[in-house]
Motif scaffolding. Structure first.
Motif, PDB file in Angstrom:
ATOM      1  N   ASP A  15       2.983  -0.483  29.668  1.00  0.00           N
ATOM      2  CA  ASP A  15       3.726   0.297  28.681  1.00  0.00           C
ATOM      3  C   ASP A  15       3.196   1.726  28.648  1.00  0.00           C
ATOM      4  O   ASP A  15       1.991   1.955  28.812  1.00  0.00           O
ATOM      5  N   GLN A  74       8.197  -1.176  26.783  1.00  0.00           N
ATOM      6  CA  GLN A  74       8.874  -0.079  27.470  1.00  0.00           C
ATOM      7  C   GLN A  74       8.370   0.149  28.890  1.00  0.00           C
ATOM      8  O   GLN A  74       8.805   1.090  29.548  1.00  0.00           O
ATOM      9  N   ARG A 111      14.281   1.124  19.526  1.00  0.00           N
ATOM     10  CA  ARG A 111      13.100   1.976  19.707  1.00  0.00           C
ATOM     11  C   ARG A 111      11.796   1.233  19.425  1.00  0.00           C
ATOM     12  O   ARG A 111      10.805   1.842  19.075  1.00  0.00           O
TER      13      ARG A 111
END
Length: 249
Positions: free
Chosen positions: A237, A191, A15
């Motif tokens: 991101d 991400q 994460r």
């Protein structure tokens, strides 16, 4: 929902780790009251963000329903972590100056998310602040890049109402004496998705909005994504949003 006891050992690594935690904590800090305070962090998980909220004069307590998560959080918080459900907090009325939670409301149904907001209001002292993430699931689609521009119109008709939609959170909070008092954002490093990753995920149609969309629309969308340049270059991101809600004095 994930089994967070099982997920605990790998949670930080998958994460965003320290980089994500530092950015999230810095954004939270911009919305939190300064000076001496008692802060409760709901769904604190491994405590990787919570520990970064500690300051001289600020007492921080982590609360999480997962024993596996709490075991990892305890050493980071010098034992200041308790097992507890955000819908029924193990705290007295008007006992804290701030309540924070990152990525909790979107996991709950309407009743559960409303209960968390109500509990935050209950345990806050007058003038205290509740800070929560909103629109967790929408963030990857709001980056303004070429892939997001293609996906957005196809996704929009198939998105179910989100329990952490900003307008809903503000509305529910208002019913409990909490008034919107600020916003902050932070990025989720690493991400950003490439067009290739997007079309593989969407093309799989393994749940979520893509599983509810028409097959022809999904096929046209994946063709459009395949035509974009730089197929393996990650796009920006996602940017996540925090809202602050202050209890009426």
């Amino acid at each position: 929902m994930l089994d967070y006891d099982e997920e605990a050992a790998n949670y930080d690594r998958t994460r965003g780790g320290d980089a994500r935690a530092g950015l999230a904590a810095a954004a939270l800090e911009r919305l939190l009251p300064q000076g001496p305070a008692v802060l409760a962090d709901l769904a604190c998980g491994t405590g990787i963000i919570t520990t970064r909220l500690r300051r001289p004069g600020r007492r921080v307590l982590g609360i999480d329903p997962s024993a596996g998560m709490a075991r990892l959080a305890a050493p980071r918080l010098d034992g200041a972590v308790v097992l507890g459900d955000g819908t029924r907090l193990p705290l007295p009325d008007a006992s804290v100056d701030a309540v924070t939670t990152v990525w909790l409301l979107h996991l709950l149904d309407e009743a559960g998310s409303a209960a968390v907001i109500a509990e935050a209001a209950r345990v806050l002292r007058p003038g205290g602040t509740f800070v929560t993430t909103v629109d967790r699931l929408g963030a990857p689609y709001n980056t303004g890049c070429d892939a997001a521009a293609l996906i957005g119109p196809v996704r929009a008709p198939h998105v179910r109402p989100q329990t952490d939609a900003p307008e809903r959170v503000v509305r529910v909070a208002a019913a409990h004496g909490l008034t919107s008092s600020g916003r902050a954002t932070f990025t989720m490093p690493g991400q950003g998705r490439s067009p290739r990753v997007w079309r593989e995920r969407i093309g799989a149609r393994d749940g979520g909005w893509a599983g509810r969309a028409d097959a022809a629309a999904i096929a046209a969308l994946t063709d459009g994504l395949a035509a974009l340049p730089d197929q393996d270059r990650p796009r920006p991101d996602p940017v996540h949003t925090l809202v602050a809600l202050t209890k009426d004095a």
